[in-house]
Each structure stands twice: as C-alpha cells, then as structure tokens.
Design an enzyme around this catalytic site. Structure first.
Site, PDB file in Angstrom:
ATOM      1  N   LYS A  56       0.836  -1.218   0.000  1.00  0.00           N
ATOM      2  CA  LYS A  56       0.000   0.000   0.000  1.00  0.00           C
ATOM      3  C   LYS A  56       0.865   1.260   0.000  1.00  0.00           C
ATOM      4  O   LYS A  56       0.625   2.182  -0.764  1.00  0.00           O
ATOM      5  CB  LYS A  56      -0.911  -0.004   1.231  1.00  0.00           C
ATOM      6  N   ASN A  57       1.894   1.284   0.866  1.00  0.00           N
ATOM      7  CA  ASN A  57       2.669   2.513   1.021  1.00  0.00           C
ATOM      8  C   ASN A  57       3.659   2.751  -0.109  1.00  0.00           C
ATOM      9  O   ASN A  57       4.340   3.783  -0.148  1.00  0.00           O
ATOM     10  CB  ASN A  57       3.374   2.531   2.383  1.00  0.00           C
ATOM     11  N   ARG A  69      -4.420  10.804   4.855  1.00  0.00           N
ATOM     12  CA  ARG A  69      -3.382  11.823   4.983  1.00  0.00           C
ATOM     13  C   ARG A  69      -2.381  11.760   3.840  1.00  0.00           C
ATOM     14  O   ARG A  69      -1.788  12.778   3.472  1.00  0.00           O
ATOM     15  CB  ARG A  69      -2.644  11.649   6.295  1.00  0.00           C
ATOM     16  N   CYS A  95      -4.657  12.942  13.899  1.00  0.00           N
ATOM     17  CA  CYS A  95      -4.735  11.556  13.486  1.00  0.00           C
ATOM     18  C   CYS A  95      -4.605  10.693  14.731  1.00  0.00           C
ATOM     19  O   CYS A  95      -4.007  11.116  15.721  1.00  0.00           O
ATOM     20  CB  CYS A  95      -3.593  11.326  12.502  1.00  0.00           C
ATOM     21  N   ARG A 135       1.107  14.333  13.225  1.00  0.00           N
ATOM     22  CA  ARG A 135       1.463  14.102  11.833  1.00  0.00           C
ATOM     23  C   ARG A 135       1.342  15.331  10.933  1.00  0.00           C
ATOM     24  O   ARG A 135       0.596  15.339   9.956  1.00  0.00           O
ATOM     25  CB  ARG A 135       0.639  12.945  11.264  1.00  0.00           C
ATOM     26  N   ASP A 170       5.008   0.459  11.986  1.00  0.00           N
ATOM     27  CA  ASP A 170       3.765  -0.158  11.491  1.00  0.00           C
ATOM     28  C   ASP A 170       3.619  -1.617  11.920  1.00  0.00           C
ATOM     29  O   ASP A 170       2.606  -2.256  11.609  1.00  0.00           O
ATOM     30  CB  ASP A 170       3.695  -0.055   9.959  1.00  0.00           C
ATOM     31  N   ILE A 189       8.678   6.812  16.757  1.00  0.00           N
ATOM     32  CA  ILE A 189       8.299   7.539  15.533  1.00  0.00           C
ATOM     33  C   ILE A 189       7.064   8.414  15.759  1.00  0.00           C
ATOM     34  O   ILE A 189       7.034   9.578  15.379  1.00  0.00           O
ATOM     35  CB  ILE A 189       8.043   6.566  14.363  1.00  0.00           C
ATOM     36  N   ARG A 206      -8.718  -0.201   5.039  1.00  0.00           N
ATOM     37  CA  ARG A 206      -7.903   0.855   4.418  1.00  0.00           C
ATOM     38  C   ARG A 206      -6.605   0.290   3.882  1.00  0.00           C
ATOM     39  O   ARG A 206      -6.051   0.829   2.917  1.00  0.00           O
ATOM     40  CB  ARG A 206      -7.556   1.938   5.456  1.00  0.00           C
TER      41      ARG A 206
END
Ligand code: EPU
Length: 419
Positions: free
Chosen positions: A22-23, A92, A116, A121, A306, A328, A398
């Site tokens: 996805k990213n 985002r 968020c 963020r 993640d 992070i 998502r």
C-alpha cells in the site's frame, strides 16, 4: 459499520500470500501526475486507501482504470491541481499529490491534514522542503496554496527528521525542477526505493534512493512507463506474527524477506523459527509461548512502527516482561487499552509500553483505532479464549487486502458481521 467476530484458539497452517505494498502504491499513483503519458502499475492492492488515491487522481482530471490490481493512469490534462478536504480528511497520504502537482503545473492546493489517531502528523517538513525548491507556500482557509510560477529549481534539502512521504513528495517535485536537488537525511524505506525505480523508468535521473542522500538531476519531461509494486513488508510481518501467536506453521509467500530483517531477528530471539524457503517466501513455525523480547521502533532498516502494535499483541502472551518503545509517533499505543480488555497486562509510561506476558487472553469486545492497531487486535483475538468482536473494521479495509479471507484460508475463524 462492519465488525469482525473472531473465534479464538485457531492454529494457522498453510500459506499466506502477500499483496503489493500500500505505502509503495500510494506514491506510485501520485507519480502518474508527472506525465501526460500513460503509466501502468501492477500489483496495486485492492484496499480503501488506494481507492481514495484513485479518486484524488480522477479529481485532478486524470483518467484512471483499475482492472483487478493493474492500474492505468493517464494525466494528459490536469484541470484541478488540488487535493480537496473531502479526500485528504480520509487519507493523509493525499499530501503526496503536492510535489507532483507543483512540479508538473507550477501550483498545488492541498488541504491541511488534521489530527490523526497515532499522532499530530504535520506536513511542515514537506512544505519547507518545497520552499527550498523555490515554491511559495501560503496557508489559507485550511489549505496549503503552493505556487512556482517560473517552475521549481533544484536545491539542497536537509530534513530535520526523517520523513517517508516527505522524502517521496520532494523527490517527485525535484524530478522536473531545473538543476540538481540533494536531499539529506532522506528516508531509506524500500517504498522510497520503489518510487525511485518507477520515476527512473519514467525518465527521471535519481541516485542514492535507499541511502540518506538522494541526488536528483531535473529533466524537462517524464514519459509513460510500466511498473510492478513491491511486496507489502508490513502485511508480510503481520502474517509472520499471526503464525507465531497462534503457534502455527505457515509459509508467507510472495514477500521480500530482505525487507523484514529487524522483525525476523526479534522474532527468532523470542523463539519463533523462521527460515527463508525461497527468495520470496518465509516459513515460520512457533510451537510455544514466546520469550519476552524488547523492541524500539526506528526508521528503516530499524523495527517498523507499522509492526509495533502487532508485535505487542504477541508479547502479551510471552513469558516475562518486555519493553516496547515507540520513537516515531507520539500516540501510537491506542491498542494497549483494547488489548487490556482481552486480559493483557500493559502499562504505558510515555513512549514506552511495559508488557507483562500472560498465559491466556480472553475474548472481548474491542475497537480498532487505526489500521495497525486493528490488525493487532485480530492477532490477539485469534489466541484468546472464546469469541471476540472487533469494531471499526473499516480501518483494516484501508490497508489490508482481503485480510479475513487470507487468514481464514490458513485456519482462522474470522467472520465479517455486516451491520
Ligand atoms: N513529521 C513531522 N513533520 C512532517 C512529516 C513528518 O513532524 O512534515 C513527523 C511525523 O509526525 C512522525 C515522523 O515525523 O512523528 C515520521 O513521519 P513520516 O513522515 O515518516 O510518516 P508518513 O510519511 O506520514 C509513512 C507511512 C506510515 C508509516 C510512517 C513511518 C505512508 C503512506 N505512510 O507515513 O504508514 O507509519 O511512514 O514509517 O507511507 C500505515 O501504513 O499504517 C502508516 C501509518
């Protein structure tokens, strides 16, 4: 709103195939705005964030076709150089449109992302880097209005902190700028390298992607290209942890083991057996409770933020006490209180979660707060005694492609309850 009902006590066995990242797919789709020619992207995961990015591309005037994960985009005319509030508020990563729109059209209007679930963020680092390339950026009415009437020019950028989409945004702006751009303290994530690979196929001149210093020589125009997105390392990591937490025996296929180093090392220390069965598959076996092993999230190649929630889910049933440190994002422990509803023993102290492993979890009604937190709850529910209900499955939709279908094929008992 859909829910998951998960029957606890399953042991996963069989294969878990990994989808495209996805990213990586999100910036790749945004990069299609950089050329009027056709770009074909394969292995685009069928998840909601991708639909949102496709909607954003259509909004700018690009034509977008998605045939079962092969997406063709042609942005031959851009009517709206804008990422409107309605789209940005649901995703985002829409800020990834700013760099390419500015590079291609000399202007971009992008809604300011709001807060968020995992942290504030902001995108201040994207904005100030684009200013270094000659953009003028104003904030009005909840929007960033960026203009570069005479085009962007190369510049030297030093990110004060490492930002993944910031690095990607600036790379996409710089490929059409006049002259050379140097990005220092760039993100080294595989997704940044994948974007550089696509941009290079489109005619961009980029060196150093995957290292802290990326150098870009601007070109006059970019061309059409074809590209296949890399495997989703976060989905793969989630599957490794799903197999381990259920004390299963699973082959995670179509993945890139070289992107999973930090997780694999920690999982082995905790007692999982993980072996590379081929260049694209990992066999994971775990027949016992894990030992407690600490982690601290870091930028790539460190332990991915993640995967922090899913790893914490595993540690809730470990022997001993583990420290999970999140460096992070400032608020990425929302899953802890939900895991506690299932009997987990977790204390949060600032950026650290102290997890005292329990022998058993018990099924409960819980709620996902973001994509990865929801995945952690699925993992915990699979080992809990009895049934669990996980609310707000839309978070999972998502970013995970057919999650329940894949896990069920390996023996999980997950039912989607449509309300
Ligand atoms: N940051 C700033 N200012 C900026 C940009 C970032 O202060 O202008 C801060 C952030 O608030 C955060 C840190 O810098 O504390 C790192 O954020 P980064 O910009 O790297 O995150 P991102 O690019 O917005 C991407 C992924 C996230 C992933 C992070 C970290 C995409 C589309 N998103 O976000 O993925 O957690 O990198 O690896 O690539 C997810 O998939 O669930 C997800 C949240």
């Amino acid at each position: 709103m859909d829910k998951f009902r998960i029957r606890g006590g399953a042991r996963l066995e069989g294969e878990l195939p990994v989808s495209g990242a996805k990213n990586s797919a999100l910036p790749a789709l945004a990069a299609c705005l950089l050329t009027e020619e056709k770009v074909t992207l394969r292995r685009i995961p069928q998840v909601r964030d991708i639909r949102t990015m496709e909607k954003l591309l259509s909004y700018t005037g690009a034509s977008v076709e998605d045939e079962a994960g092969t997406v063709t985009v042609q942005a031959d005319g851009i009517q709206n150089a804008e990422a409107p509030y309605e789209i940005v508020k649901t995703m985002r990563a829409s800020s990834l449109a700013m760099g390419p729109l500015l590079g291609r059209c000399g202007r971009a209007r992008v809604s300011m992302p709001g807060g968020c679930a995992i942290g504030a963020r902001p995108i201040n680092l994207h904005v100030s880097a684009l200013e270094q390339l000659g953009a003028q950026v104003e904030q009005t009415h909840g929007y960033f209005e960026a203009t570069a009437p005479n085009g962007l020019r190369g510049g030297e950028i030093h990110f004060d902190r490492i930002t993944v989409t910031g690095t990607e945004d600036v790379m996409m702006a710089a490929v059409l700028a006049r002259g050379e751009t140097i990005i220092r303290n760039a993100a080294r994530e595989p997704e940044v390298m994948d974007l550089a690979a696509l941009l290079t196929k489109m005619g961009a001149r980029i060196e150093g992607a995957g290292t802290p210093i990326v150098t870009i020589q601007g070109v006059d125009r970019l061309f059409g290209a074809e590209h296949t997105i890399i495997a989703d390392r976060i989905e793969a990591g989630t599957f490794l942890l799903a197999a381990a937490i259920t004390r299963g025996d699973v082959l995670v296929t179509a993945c890139m083991p070289e992107h999973l180093g930090a997780l694999v090392v920690k999982m082995r220390l905790a007692g999982a057996e993980i072996a590379e069965e081929s260049a694209t598959s990992l066999r994971v076996r775990c027949s016992r409770r894990p030992r407690a092993v600490d982690i601290a999230t870091e930028e790539y190649p460190g332990f991915a933020t993640d995967l922090q929630a899913q790893y914490m889910a595993w540690m809730t049933v470990a022997e001993g006490i583990s420290f999970v440190t999140e460096t992070i994002f400032e608020n990425r422990f929302m899953h802890a209180s939900e895991l506690a509803r299932m009997g987990a023993n977790i204390r949060i102290e600032g950026r650290q979660a102290i997890v005292a492993g329990e022998r058993h979890l018990t099924g409960a009604q819980v709620m996902g707060s973001d994509l990865r937190a929801s995945a952690a709850l699925v993992l915990a529910a699979m080992v809990a005694e009895g049934d669990s209900y996980i609310d707000r499955v839309y978070h999972m939709d998502r970013g995970y492609e057919r999650l329940e279908e894949k896990l069920n094929a390996a023996g999980a008992g997950i039912e989607r309850v449509v309300e």
